[in-house]
Design a protein around this motif. Structure first.
Motif, PDB file in Angstrom:
ATOM      1  N   TYR A  61      38.612  37.818  37.314  1.00  0.00           N
ATOM      2  CA  TYR A  61      37.514  38.019  36.376  1.00  0.00           C
ATOM      3  C   TYR A  61      36.358  38.764  37.046  1.00  0.00           C
ATOM      4  O   TYR A  61      35.748  39.646  36.452  1.00  0.00           O
ATOM      5  N   SER A  62      36.096  38.457  38.310  1.00  0.00           N
ATOM      6  CA  SER A  62      34.990  39.093  39.041  1.00  0.00           C
ATOM      7  C   SER A  62      35.270  40.559  39.376  1.00  0.00           C
ATOM      8  O   SER A  62      34.357  41.288  39.749  1.00  0.00           O
ATOM      9  N   ASP A  63      36.523  41.007  39.225  1.00  0.00           N
ATOM     10  CA  ASP A  63      36.903  42.389  39.515  1.00  0.00           C
ATOM     11  C   ASP A  63      36.870  43.287  38.285  1.00  0.00           C
ATOM     12  O   ASP A  63      37.184  44.472  38.361  1.00  0.00           O
ATOM     13  N   ILE A  64      36.498  42.738  37.139  1.00  0.00           N
ATOM     14  CA  ILE A  64      36.492  43.527  35.902  1.00  0.00           C
ATOM     15  C   ILE A  64      35.308  44.490  35.906  1.00  0.00           C
ATOM     16  O   ILE A  64      34.177  44.103  36.134  1.00  0.00           O
ATOM     17  N   GLU A  65      35.628  45.773  35.631  1.00  0.00           N
ATOM     18  CA  GLU A  65      34.568  46.779  35.443  1.00  0.00           C
ATOM     19  C   GLU A  65      34.163  46.814  33.969  1.00  0.00           C
ATOM     20  O   GLU A  65      33.012  46.603  33.636  1.00  0.00           O
ATOM     21  N   PHE A  66      35.136  47.135  33.092  1.00  0.00           N
ATOM     22  CA  PHE A  66      34.838  47.279  31.674  1.00  0.00           C
ATOM     23  C   PHE A  66      35.950  46.684  30.826  1.00  0.00           C
ATOM     24  O   PHE A  66      37.113  46.707  31.228  1.00  0.00           O
ATOM     25  N   THR A  67      35.568  46.189  29.650  1.00  0.00           N
ATOM     26  CA  THR A  67      36.532  45.677  28.689  1.00  0.00           C
ATOM     27  C   THR A  67      36.232  46.297  27.330  1.00  0.00           C
ATOM     28  O   THR A  67      35.123  46.779  27.080  1.00  0.00           O
ATOM     29  N   ALA A  99      31.271  42.314  36.099  1.00  0.00           N
ATOM     30  CA  ALA A  99      30.545  42.250  37.364  1.00  0.00           C
ATOM     31  C   ALA A  99      30.885  43.412  38.296  1.00  0.00           C
ATOM     32  O   ALA A  99      30.081  43.806  39.132  1.00  0.00           O
ATOM     33  N   GLY A 100      32.086  43.994  38.147  1.00  0.00           N
ATOM     34  CA  GLY A 100      32.504  45.091  39.017  1.00  0.00           C
ATOM     35  C   GLY A 100      32.072  46.466  38.535  1.00  0.00           C
ATOM     36  O   GLY A 100      32.387  47.470  39.180  1.00  0.00           O
ATOM     37  N   ALA A 101      31.345  46.547  37.452  1.00  0.00           N
ATOM     38  CA  ALA A 101      30.939  47.849  36.893  1.00  0.00           C
ATOM     39  C   ALA A 101      29.962  48.556  37.820  1.00  0.00           C
ATOM     40  O   ALA A 101      29.040  47.945  38.342  1.00  0.00           O
ATOM     41  N   ARG A 102      30.173  49.865  37.989  1.00  0.00           N
ATOM     42  CA  ARG A 102      29.294  50.662  38.829  1.00  0.00           C
ATOM     43  C   ARG A 102      28.418  51.602  38.025  1.00  0.00           C
ATOM     44  O   ARG A 102      27.756  52.457  38.563  1.00  0.00           O
TER      45      ARG A 102
END
Length: 194
Positions: A61-67, A99-102
């Motif tokens: 879950y903490s590695d998700i950039e976008f959904t 959380a991983g979104a840049r």
């Protein structure tokens, strides 16, 4: 008394003018009912959700950039003699930033396909929906696709012989993730033992 009569006359004149405008407007609209129903429309279950992880990361879950999720699809169509059926669709999207979104925006590719009821694809086109988060983690938007033409051999062919399907353009990994049902688990990929 004369004042009341003038007010009554002015009110009657205004009501007549509004009614006249309304009837002219109603006459200008095409109220001819469709000769048949619109095609069935929906999103492809396996492609209705989009999850992008940070490159090289796991499926946490903490590695998700976008959904993204397709939340609703609507169709509007018009029959004209034996011409092809013209259709327009609206697609509602819900987007999330993990959380991983840049960045604060993301482009979500999606497709619209016209098929026969037996599944044969007649036409398919890819589009892109730009989500702007504006510092938030959730956003939503509607997209309209208004240039869908559905071929008909003649006026006796109904729209129910066709389907319009939509979904996200997914990588092989994203599709496998969706098919495994992991999108519903916050701890996806952690290998939790029972």
């Amino acid at each position: 008394m004369r004042r009341i009569a003038l007010l009554l006359a002015a009110s009657l004149l205004a009501a007549t003018a509004v009614t006249g405008c309304r009837s002219r407007l109603a006459q200008s609209l095409d109220t001819t009912p469709n000769a048949g129903p619109c095609p069935v429309i929906g999103s492809v279950y396996d492609a209705a959700r989009y999850v992008k992880f940070v490159d090289g990361a796991g499926e946490l879950y903490s590695d998700i950039e976008f959904t993204g999720e397709i939340t609703d699809v609507r169709i509007f169509c018009r029959y004209t003699d034996d011409n092809p059926l013209d259709a327009e669709i609206e697609i509602d999207f819900a987007y999330g930033k993990g959380a991983g979104a840049r960045g604060d925006s993301h482009v979500y590719p999606y497709f619209v396909a016209v098929t026969r009821r037996n599944g044969k694809v007649l036409a398919r086109e890819t589009f892109a929906s730009q989500a702007e988060f504006g510092g938030k983690t959730l956003t939503a938007k509607s997209e309209r696709v208004n240039r869908i033409t559905i071929p008909r051999a003649d006026a006796s062919i109904s729209g129910v012989n066709f389907e319009i399907v939509v979904g996200f353009e997914l990588t092989t990994e994203q599709l496998e993730f969706n098919r495994a049902g992991k999108r519903f688990r916050l701890d996806a990929g952690t290998g939790v033992s029972e």
